[in-house]
Design an enzyme around this catalytic site. Structure first.
Site, PDB file in Angstrom:
ATOM      1  CE1 TYR A   1       3.509  -2.621  -9.432  1.00 40.23           C
ATOM      2  CE2 TYR A   1       6.528  -2.989  -9.486  1.00 40.23           C
ATOM      3  CZ  TYR A   1       4.429  -3.104  -8.873  1.00 40.23           C
ATOM      4  OH  TYR A   1       4.352  -4.752  -8.650  1.00 40.23           O
TER       5      TYR A   1
ATOM      6  CB  CYS B   1      11.457   9.532 -12.281  1.00 36.63           C
ATOM      7  SG  CYS B   1      11.928   7.947 -10.823  1.00 36.63           S
TER       8      CYS B   1
END
Length: 274
Positions: free
Chosen positions: A117, A210
């Site tokens: 993000y 991730c």
């Protein structure tokens, strides 16, 4: 989902006269390579615009490389409006929402890594460097970007950060404070790193950042909260200056500020890019 799209023209990097990049200024010290720095760290630049700009710079660098005239690296520092980005092989299993109805825009890019993000309060650094003048080793490059963040946290904020074996990024305890995802084309890099400074971490709940399920995401503001009354804008400025200092030292670059022309930002359309 509504995304505010904007129209503006980002600048084309400047280039200097041809010079010998290996010419030493003394027997023991070689001049640092020049690096143009585009300072947009106070501004929210839409992801698509910044991404297109990076690719344009890389194409220009390829052309200069072919003529043996690639004598300057580039670094861009900015913020993005809220956006999710995925790497080339990112899996949608790490999205905690319906991809057809996302809370923010989604961009699938050519960088490595899983979903992350970007948003206000996060400093994003895009180094566009020719690794032929540094070290032609992507693992070295990733570790060097991590080193930049580790030095920033240590030298400016007295925070001990570290790497975690087998993972990419920078951590303070169990919190990931910086994400890294890169791409290289003919050894010229783009994409880069994102450091959470004053970022609202709430949007990270929509994803598995991730692709790592057993660790948290943190911010510099959160780490300093009990001991700092520094305003967000000032904290961003301090962090930005430290980032440039440590980046120039790790990569042995001589930074030169590049002028940013005026541009207009206006609401023009609503779109989703996947």
């Amino acid at each position: 989902m509504i995304l505010l799209n904007t129209l503006f023209t980002l600048p084309t990097p400047l280039h200097t006269r041809k010079a010998n990049p290996t010419k030493a200024v003394s027997a023991s010290h070689q001049a640092f390579r020049r690096c143009e720095c585009f300072d947009l760290h106070k501004q929210l630049i839409p992801y698509q615009e910044a991404w297109s700009w990076q690719k344009s710079i890389v194409r220009t660098r390829h052309s200069l490389l072919d003529k043996d005239e690639d004598h300057s690296d580039v670094v861009v520092v900015l913020q993005h409006p809220p956006v999710f980005t995925l790497g080339t092989g990112s899996s949608e299993e790490y999205l905690n929402f319906d991809v057809k109805n996302p809370p923010y825009a989604i961009h699938r890019t050519e960088r490595g890594g899983e979903v992350t993000y970007h948003g206000p309060g996060q400093l994003v650094m895009y180094p566009i460097v020719n690794l032929r003048y540094h070290k032609m080793d992507l693992n070295w490059y990733l570790r060097s970007l991590e080193e930049v963040i580790i030095r920033v946290l240590s030298s400016t904020f007295y925070i001990k950060a570290s790497r975690i074996e087998g993972l990419t990024g920078v951590w303070v305890g169990n919190q990931k404070i910086a994400a890294i995802g890169i791409r290289a084309s003919r050894w010229i890099t783009y994409h880069g790193l994102a450091l959470n400074v004053t970022t609202d971490l709430t949007p990270f709940r929509y994803i598995v950042p991730c692709g790592i399920r057993d660790r948290q995401v943190g911010s510099l503001r959160g780490l300093l909260e009990e001991n700092s009354a520094t305003e967000d804008a000032i904290l961003l400025d301090i962090t930005y200056n430290s980032l440039l200092k440590e980046f120039s030292e790790v990569f042995q670059l001589s930074l030169q500020q590049a002028s940013i022309p005026e541009f207009d930002v206006s609401a023009s359309s609503l779109s989703l890019v996947v």
